[in-house]
Design an enzyme around this catalytic site. Structure first.
Site, PDB file in Angstrom:
ATOM      1  N   GLY A  71      -1.734  -5.744  -1.226  1.00 42.44           N
ATOM      2  CA  GLY A  71      -1.677  -7.034  -1.915  1.00 42.44           C
ATOM      3  C   GLY A  71      -2.016  -8.175  -0.968  1.00 42.44           C
ATOM      4  CB  THR A  72      -1.207  -8.683   2.626  1.00 46.76           C
ATOM      5  OG1 THR A  72       0.198  -8.543   2.431  1.00 46.76           O
ATOM      6  CG2 THR A  72      -1.491  -9.693   3.712  1.00 46.76           C
ATOM      7  CG  ASN A 151       8.236 -12.541  -2.995  1.00 45.52           C
ATOM      8  OD1 ASN A 151       7.645 -13.578  -3.288  1.00 45.52           O
ATOM      9  ND2 ASN A 151       8.654 -12.283  -1.769  1.00 45.52           N
ATOM     10  CD  GLN A 179       7.700  -8.535  -6.259  1.00 44.69           C
ATOM     11  OE1 GLN A 179       8.327  -7.820  -7.040  1.00 44.69           O
ATOM     12  NE2 GLN A 179       7.658  -8.268  -4.964  1.00 44.69           N
ATOM     13  CB  SER A 199       0.480  -4.505  -4.076  1.00 45.14           C
ATOM     14  OG  SER A 199       0.697  -3.614  -3.018  1.00 45.14           O
ATOM     15  CB  ALA A 200      -0.646   0.968  -5.656  1.00 43.13           C
ATOM     16  CG  HIS A 201       3.898  -1.055  -2.066  1.00 43.36           C
ATOM     17  ND1 HIS A 201       5.118  -1.474  -1.596  1.00 43.36           N
ATOM     18  CD2 HIS A 201       3.020  -2.028  -1.756  1.00 43.36           C
ATOM     19  CE1 HIS A 201       4.970  -2.654  -1.000  1.00 43.36           C
ATOM     20  NE2 HIS A 201       3.712  -3.013  -1.096  1.00 43.36           N
ATOM     21  CB  THR A 237     -14.445   5.512   3.484  1.00 42.62           C
ATOM     22  OG1 THR A 237     -15.644   5.588   4.235  1.00 42.62           O
ATOM     23  CG2 THR A 237     -14.295   6.746   2.608  1.00 42.62           C
ATOM     24  CB  CYS A 325       7.365  -9.704   5.117  1.00 42.63           C
ATOM     25  SG  CYS A 325       6.729  -9.123   3.572  1.00 42.63           S
TER      26      CYS A 325
HETATM   27  N1  PLP Z   1       2.642 -11.061  -2.772  1.00 44.15           N
HETATM   28  C1  PLP Z   1       3.886 -10.863  -3.238  1.00 44.15           C
HETATM   29  C2  PLP Z   1       4.438 -11.781  -4.284  1.00 44.15           C
HETATM   30  C3  PLP Z   1       4.672  -9.813  -2.733  1.00 44.15           C
HETATM   31  O1  PLP Z   1       5.908  -9.641  -3.193  1.00 44.15           O
HETATM   32  C4  PLP Z   1       4.116  -8.974  -1.739  1.00 44.15           C
HETATM   33  C5  PLP Z   1       4.929  -7.893  -1.136  1.00 44.15           C
HETATM   34  O2  PLP Z   1       6.136  -7.956  -1.087  1.00 44.15           O
HETATM   35  C6  PLP Z   1       2.797  -9.205  -1.314  1.00 44.15           C
HETATM   36  C7  PLP Z   1       2.098 -10.262  -1.857  1.00 44.15           C
HETATM   37  C8  PLP Z   1       2.145  -8.335  -0.292  1.00 44.15           C
HETATM   38  O3  PLP Z   1       1.815  -7.088  -0.858  1.00 44.15           O
HETATM   39  P1  PLP Z   1       1.535  -5.823   0.115  1.00 44.15           P
HETATM   40  O4  PLP Z   1       2.877  -5.345   0.546  1.00 44.15           O
HETATM   41  O5  PLP Z   1       0.834  -4.829  -0.754  1.00 44.15           O
HETATM   42  O6  PLP Z   1       0.686  -6.311   1.212  1.00 44.15           O
END
Ligand code: PLP
Length: 394
Positions: A71-72, A151, A179, A199-201, A237, A325
């Site tokens: 996601g970042t 988040n 989220q 983001s998949a996780h 890839t 984070c």
């Molecule tokens: N944006 C939001 C709102 C998030 O909550 C997060 C992860 O906690 C991210 C971005 C970053 O996603 P990733 O962990 O896949 O880099």
């Protein structure tokens, strides 16, 4: 000891169906999707199937989905990509004070490169006023970036109203939906979104896979250069197994989203009512109703969130004080302070986020343990509240 996981906003376990879908792409079907031969084409088919599954969830064409490493990366791609592609048209970006660091620090970086960034404030619930976004737009504005739901406190933003404003003013609109993707319905056209990160996780898929929706015809440059993967929009890839898992998670989310949201809303209500009703000097952070079904965030006066976390962990309950984070940092959450919450109260915050495998038993365990732990910590706390405010015993 049975562990109770209350940190689904940080990451989620991978669904067994997702693991099953991914598994062949580690061995039998390990071909590189850029290879012409049949094994390569198996990988290509898997990537394209997942692209379709993801596109279906946000009602866009599959070609508009670009896979990323997280996601970042998707946030970085949208913001830097638009800024760098449109330099001659303007230099102004608008975002909010409560974004994830993936957005805030990207904007700070662009500031250091000579871009102008406006951080629009939020109200006490963490809600952005679309009128403030409108007021901030100038002739030089290239992009507005507002997250779908926060988040930390779960507040859901008025995305459709902001989308109307950006459409009327001809400014690009990026939404960090990390989220909400797979948890709330999203229709990129209806909401007026030009770029959307996911983001998949966060939806029971694997870590290390994300995606950026790019509205066709948008002016945006790539972050990674090299191969021609993803139509030249993201070299490297493809993570075929991870992308396959992301697609499968999106497909399951489409079927289960409403059922899961209803169950979690019930648990959320129970947890909030119980804790607010039994623990004095406690505050609910975030909007009381317009919030993610799975999110509960409290502040407890006189104690530190980290201490609560440690005591909960000792009883097998995994929670968080804010975003994963920043949870190692002793700085109070930028989200809570942006909402006007005093620093001392922000330090006493606790986030509990639920998900697919949360059960009534888990909620019962939290509402039994938390008041007891807060009372114990308060007995030991050097902080007391006096009529005039906060004092610290020496
Ligand atoms: N944006 C939001 C709102 C998030 O909550 C997060 C992860 O906690 C991210 C971005 C970053 O996603 P990733 O962990 O896949 O880099």
């Amino acid at each position: 000891m049975k562990r109770v996981y209350m940190d689904y906003a940080a990451t989620t376990p991978v669904m067994p169906e997702v693991i099953e879908a991914m598994e062949p792409y580690f061995h039998d079907k390990f071909g590189n999707p850029s290879s012409i031969h049949s094994m390569g084409q198996e990988g290509r088919d898997a990537v394209e199937k997942a692209r379709g599954q993801i596109a279906f969830l946000i009602r866009c064409q599959p070609e508009s989905v670009v896979f990323t490493g997280c996601g970042t990366e998707a946030d970085n791609h949208a913001i830097k990509g638009v800024a760098f592609a449109n330099r001659e048209k303007g230099n102004h970006i608008i975002t909010t004070t409560i974004e994830h660091h993936a957005v805030i620090y990207t904007c700070e970086f662009l500031k250091s490169m000579g871009f102008d960034v406006t951080f629009v404030p939020v109200d006490k619930y963490g809600m952005v006023d679309p009128g403030d976004i409108k007021k901030a737009i100038t002739k030089k504005t290239l992009l507005v970036s507002v997250m779908h739901a926060n988040n930390e406190v779960g507040t859901i933003q008025p995305i459709e109203e902001i989308g109307k404003i950006t459409r009327e003013t001809g400014v690009y609109f990026h939404v960090d939906a990390v989220q909400t993707f797979g948890h709330l319905p999203i229709d990129v056209d209806k909401l007026g979104i030009d770029f959307l990160s996911a983001s998949a996780h966060k939806l029971y898929g694997p870590k290390g896979v994300g995606m950026l929706y790019i509205r066709p015809g948008s002016s945006i440059v790539s972050l990674l250069h090299g191969g021609e993967q993803e139509e030249g929009r993201r070299a490297g890839t493809e993570n075929v197994a991870g992308i396959t898992g992301f697609g499968k998670a999106a497909e399951i989310a489409r079927q289960d989203m409403q059922k899961e949201a209803d169950a979690l809303t019930g648990y959320r209500k129970k947890m909030i009512e119980s804790i607010m009703g039994t623990v004095s000097d406690t505050y609910l952070n975030g909007h009381p109703q317009i919030r993610l079904p799975n999110n509960v965030n409290f502040s407890f006066d006189f104690i530190e969130g980290e201490s609560i976390l440690m005591y909960l962990d000792a009883e097998g309950i995994c929670a968080s004080t804010g975003s994963a984070c920043s949870s190692a940092s002793s700085e109070p959450s930028h989200v809570l302070t942006a909402m006007g919450i005093p620093v001392e109260r922000a330090r006493g915050s606790l986030r509990l986020t639920m998900g697919r495998w949360t059960a009534q038993d888990d909620v019962d365990k939290v509402v039994e343990a938390l008041p007891r732990i807060v009372a114990k910590l308060r007995e030991m706390s050097p902080l007391v509240k006096e009529k005039c405010g906060w004092i610290k015993y020496l």
